[in-house]
Design an enzyme around this catalytic site. Structure first.
Site, mmCIF file in Angstrom:
data_model
loop_
_atom_site.group_PDB
_atom_site.id
_atom_site.type_symbol
_atom_site.label_atom_id
_atom_site.label_comp_id
_atom_site.label_asym_id
_atom_site.label_seq_id
_atom_site.Cartn_x
_atom_site.Cartn_y
_atom_site.Cartn_z
ATOM 1 N N SER A 23 0.829 -1.209 0.000
ATOM 2 C CA SER A 23 0.000 0.000 0.000
ATOM 3 C C SER A 23 0.864 1.260 0.000
ATOM 4 O O SER A 23 0.355 2.374 -0.028
ATOM 5 C CB SER A 23 -0.934 0.016 1.219
ATOM 6 O OG SER A 23 -0.206 -0.180 2.410
ATOM 7 N N ASN A 110 -2.278 -2.842 13.042
ATOM 8 C CA ASN A 110 -3.729 -2.701 12.952
ATOM 9 C C ASN A 110 -4.249 -1.483 13.717
ATOM 10 O O ASN A 110 -5.084 -0.735 13.218
ATOM 11 C CB ASN A 110 -4.416 -3.978 13.439
ATOM 12 C CG ASN A 110 -4.062 -5.172 12.567
ATOM 13 O OD1 ASN A 110 -3.497 -4.994 11.481
ATOM 14 N ND2 ASN A 110 -4.378 -6.368 13.028
ATOM 15 N N THR A 155 -40.593 24.601 -11.453
ATOM 16 C CA THR A 155 -40.814 23.224 -11.000
ATOM 17 C C THR A 155 -40.954 22.432 -12.287
ATOM 18 O O THR A 155 -41.466 22.957 -13.283
ATOM 19 C CB THR A 155 -42.088 23.080 -10.148
ATOM 20 O OG1 THR A 155 -43.218 23.429 -10.941
ATOM 21 C CG2 THR A 155 -42.068 23.983 -8.914
ATOM 22 N N HIS A 156 -40.492 21.217 -12.283
ATOM 23 C CA HIS A 156 -40.480 20.389 -13.509
ATOM 24 C C HIS A 156 -39.702 21.084 -14.640
ATOM 25 O O HIS A 156 -39.952 20.813 -15.810
ATOM 26 C CB HIS A 156 -41.898 20.073 -13.996
ATOM 27 C CG HIS A 156 -42.811 19.561 -12.932
ATOM 28 N ND1 HIS A 156 -43.035 18.219 -12.696
ATOM 29 C CD2 HIS A 156 -43.548 20.219 -11.992
ATOM 30 C CE1 HIS A 156 -43.889 18.081 -11.689
ATOM 31 N NE2 HIS A 156 -44.201 19.276 -11.239
ATOM 32 N N SER A 277 -13.526 25.730 -27.414
ATOM 33 C CA SER A 277 -13.557 24.493 -28.178
ATOM 34 C C SER A 277 -12.427 24.520 -29.190
ATOM 35 O O SER A 277 -12.066 25.584 -29.698
ATOM 36 C CB SER A 277 -14.905 24.372 -28.890
ATOM 37 O OG SER A 277 -14.764 23.600 -30.072
ATOM 38 N N LYS A 283 -17.396 29.003 -28.976
ATOM 39 C CA LYS A 283 -17.805 28.324 -27.748
ATOM 40 C C LYS A 283 -17.130 28.835 -26.483
ATOM 41 O O LYS A 283 -15.976 29.212 -26.478
ATOM 42 C CB LYS A 283 -17.522 26.830 -27.869
ATOM 43 C CG LYS A 283 -18.347 26.156 -28.937
ATOM 44 C CD LYS A 283 -19.650 25.611 -28.396
ATOM 45 C CE LYS A 283 -19.332 24.456 -27.515
ATOM 46 N NZ LYS A 283 -20.315 23.434 -27.454
ATOM 47 N N ASN A 285 -17.322 27.040 -22.893
ATOM 48 C CA ASN A 285 -17.932 25.895 -22.208
ATOM 49 C C ASN A 285 -17.773 25.979 -20.688
ATOM 50 O O ASN A 285 -16.698 26.293 -20.192
ATOM 51 C CB ASN A 285 -17.285 24.598 -22.701
ATOM 52 C CG ASN A 285 -17.563 24.345 -24.171
ATOM 53 O OD1 ASN A 285 -18.621 24.720 -24.674
ATOM 54 N ND2 ASN A 285 -16.615 23.725 -24.844
ATOM 55 N N GLU A 290 -19.252 21.304 -15.282
ATOM 56 C CA GLU A 290 -19.520 19.953 -15.799
ATOM 57 C C GLU A 290 -18.648 18.922 -15.087
ATOM 58 O O GLU A 290 -19.094 17.833 -14.720
ATOM 59 C CB GLU A 290 -19.245 19.897 -17.301
ATOM 60 C CG GLU A 290 -20.190 20.747 -18.128
ATOM 61 C CD GLU A 290 -19.701 20.884 -19.567
ATOM 62 O OE1 GLU A 290 -19.638 19.872 -20.270
ATOM 63 O OE2 GLU A 290 -19.362 22.012 -19.973
ATOM 64 N N TYR A 317 -9.178 -7.266 11.977
ATOM 65 C CA TYR A 317 -8.575 -6.749 10.747
ATOM 66 C C TYR A 317 -8.514 -7.827 9.675
ATOM 67 O O TYR A 317 -8.220 -8.997 9.947
ATOM 68 C CB TYR A 317 -7.156 -6.218 11.021
ATOM 69 C CG TYR A 317 -6.470 -5.719 9.759
ATOM 70 C CD1 TYR A 317 -6.710 -4.433 9.290
ATOM 71 C CD2 TYR A 317 -5.622 -6.546 9.015
ATOM 72 C CE1 TYR A 317 -6.109 -3.975 8.118
ATOM 73 C CE2 TYR A 317 -5.022 -6.100 7.846
ATOM 74 C CZ TYR A 317 -5.273 -4.815 7.398
ATOM 75 O OH TYR A 317 -4.694 -4.370 6.239
ATOM 76 N N LYS A 325 -8.308 3.145 1.731
ATOM 77 C CA LYS A 325 -7.576 4.416 1.693
ATOM 78 C C LYS A 325 -7.732 5.254 0.438
ATOM 79 O O LYS A 325 -7.947 6.461 0.497
ATOM 80 C CB LYS A 325 -6.089 4.161 1.934
ATOM 81 C CG LYS A 325 -5.825 3.755 3.354
ATOM 82 C CD LYS A 325 -4.401 3.361 3.582
ATOM 83 C CE LYS A 325 -4.333 2.545 4.844
ATOM 84 N NZ LYS A 325 -5.147 1.286 4.763
HETATM 85 N N1 ARG Z 1 -1.128 -1.580 5.025
HETATM 86 C C1 ARG Z 1 -2.083 -2.121 5.924
HETATM 87 C C2 ARG Z 1 -3.430 -1.460 5.668
HETATM 88 O O1 ARG Z 1 -3.420 -0.416 5.205
HETATM 89 C C3 ARG Z 1 -1.700 -1.858 7.341
HETATM 90 C C4 ARG Z 1 -2.262 -2.836 8.310
HETATM 91 C C5 ARG Z 1 -1.658 -4.162 8.064
HETATM 92 N N2 ARG Z 1 -1.962 -5.109 9.071
HETATM 93 C C6 ARG Z 1 -1.754 -6.411 8.872
HETATM 94 N N3 ARG Z 1 -2.060 -7.185 9.832
HETATM 95 N N4 ARG Z 1 -1.310 -6.900 7.748
HETATM 96 O O2 ARG Z 1 -4.462 -2.006 5.942
#
Ligand code: ARG
Length: 456
Positions: A23, A110, A155-156, A277, A283, A285, A290, A317, A325
């Protein structure tokens, strides 16, 4: 590179497998929070005599150095070390030696990751609330310039009754105000400390969770260690509040797009928030409006994504939760960007008062005035409605509007009509007279703006 959890392994994963599981590519966004949490944890370990003061000091000095480096984008991260927590621990140990390995006593990734995200979201929600305030101020400024600007209310998407443009703008002020309340309310639940929950069961070490909670500015702690590391409802709340906000913004986007079209010509957006454009030279825009309307989709997606990740997960966990994330980071970025753009766009837009007013004159949105007129004179409203409906039909056949019909035509339909009907038909009067609480009458709009200003 040695795995920090490598003890029980004889083999190792190939690089591409490590990369898939890592991650670090996105959770490096949490570097500062991770260090902040670690500093509090190290202080607590010393305070509770789990490590010595000297060790804590070394760790904290090391962490502070890493914080500086992280700020300057001066830390190298490796997917081999999976995530921000292991990368930072690795850097710390490189920096201060084996004492660095004591930091993780009585802690798990965790509770660590949950703590990081609480800290992150707490700061972001504060910033978002501030950005909503800014946007609300802009709305008030525009509203104050347009209290007596008359436009058709719909309305509408059919012209319904004339209203004050300020009234229309202020409707969004109040939506944003509820959005803000939702964020502020969720703050109570964001501002709780999961730290010290350990992997799931707490710890045998004599830790002090209140100490770390207080150091990190949390209002309290999670009362159950399993709950603390398992739930992400605080993120769901953020994503759902953000989805509602984006829904509101997307409606204003849609109106801005309509209003700036050739068909409406109610406003003109500044060049700063529009694009041309590549093929059609004429144009202009409303791209930003949007785009924000479109970005509502990704925020809803993040909400549904995380709800789906968490659904049916056994406690505590699970690695699935690493998927919590990116949607959160993306939503923070989307919401902050959209609010900033909106403040600028509304501040700089030109309101074409004349087109708004002339479109109210050339339509039937003053028909309710006539029905109210008869009702005031004792005719049941249903009957009055019917009579005015017939008058509208007559106008359509004669290709004119209600104010163009001569008094005789009115009298023929009902003798109670007097020549003061023309005053009642004037859209400016029609708006001005709607003085019921929260109505579009000028005095009410002014009162509403007053209340709004008090709130900010
Ligand atoms: N990178 C992990 C996450 O974002 C951190 C927690 C990892 N915990 C584990 N027991 N592998 O969830």
């Amino acid at each position: 590179m040695k795995k920090l959890w490598g003890g029980r392994f004889t083999g190792s994963a190939e690089d591409w497998v490590d990369e898939f599981g890592a991650s670090i590519g996105f959770d490096q966004e949490l570097a500062e929070q991770d260090i902040e949490g670690s500093i509090a944890h190290a202080m607590m370990l010393a305070q509770s005599d789990i490590i010595s003061d000297r060790e804590a000091d070394e760790i904290i000095q090391g962490l502070k150095k890493l914080k500086e480096k992280a700020k300057n984008n001066d830390l190298e991260y490796s997917a081999k070390l999976e995530d921000i927590h292991l990368n930072l621990e690795h850097h710390l140990t490189e920096l201060i030696g084996p004492t660095g390995g004591k930091l993780h006593t009585a802690r798990s990734r965790n509770d660590q990751v949950a703590t990081d995200m609480h800290l992150y979201l707490r700061a972001q929600v504060e910033e978002i609330i501030e950005l909503i305030n800014e946007f609300q101020k802009t709305i008030i400024e525009q509203a104050e310039q347009n209290i007596e600007t008359i436009m058709p209310g719909y309305t509408h998407l059919q012209r319904a009754q004339p209203i004050s443009f300020a009234h229309h703008l202020m409707a969004y002020f109040w939506m944003l105000d509820r959005d803000k309340q939702r964020y502020s309310d969720s703050f109570k639940r964001i501002n709780l400390s999961p730290l010290g929950a350990g992997a799931l069961a707490g710890t045998t070490f004599p830790i002090d969770r209140y100490f770390t909670a207080q150091k990190l500015g949390f209002e309290g702690i999670y009362e159950n260690s399993l709950d603390a590391v398992s739930d992400r409802d605080f993120i769901l709340e953020f994503l759902s509040g953000s989805s509602i906000l984006m829904m509101h913004l997307s409606r204003l986007c849609e109106e801005i797009i309509l209003w700036s079209s050739q068909e409406f010509q109610f406003i003109e957006l500044s060049d700063a928030f529009t694009t041309g454009s590549s093929i059609m030279p004429q144009k202009k825009n409303p791209d930003m409006a949007e785009l924000i309307r479109g970005k509502a989709g990704r925020v809803y997606g993040s909400l549904i994504g995380l709800l789906t990740v968490l659904k049916g997960l056994p406690l505590a966990y699970n690695k699935d939760m690493q998927e919590d994330k990116e949607g959160m980071f993306d939503t923070v970025k989307t919401i902050k960007g959209s609010l900033k753009i909106f403040s600028g766009m509304i501040k700089t837009m030109k309101v074409k008062k004349e087109t708004m007013e002339s479109s109210v004159k050339n339509d039937f949105s003053n028909a309710t005035e006539l029905a109210d007129y008869l009702a005031t004179k004792g005719i049941p409203f249903r009957e009055a409605h019917e009579i005015v409906g017939k008058l509208v039909l007559e106008c359509i056949q004669k290709q004119c509007y209600l104010a163009d019909l001569p008094l005789e035509a009115y009298k023929e339909m009902n003798p109670l009509f007097e020549d003061d009907i023309y005053e009642a038909l004037n859209p400016y009067n029609a708006v001005g007279r709607r003085t019921s609480a929260g109505g579009t009458g000028f005095s009410q709009v002014k009162a509403q703006i007053g209340k709004a200003k008090e709130l900010l």
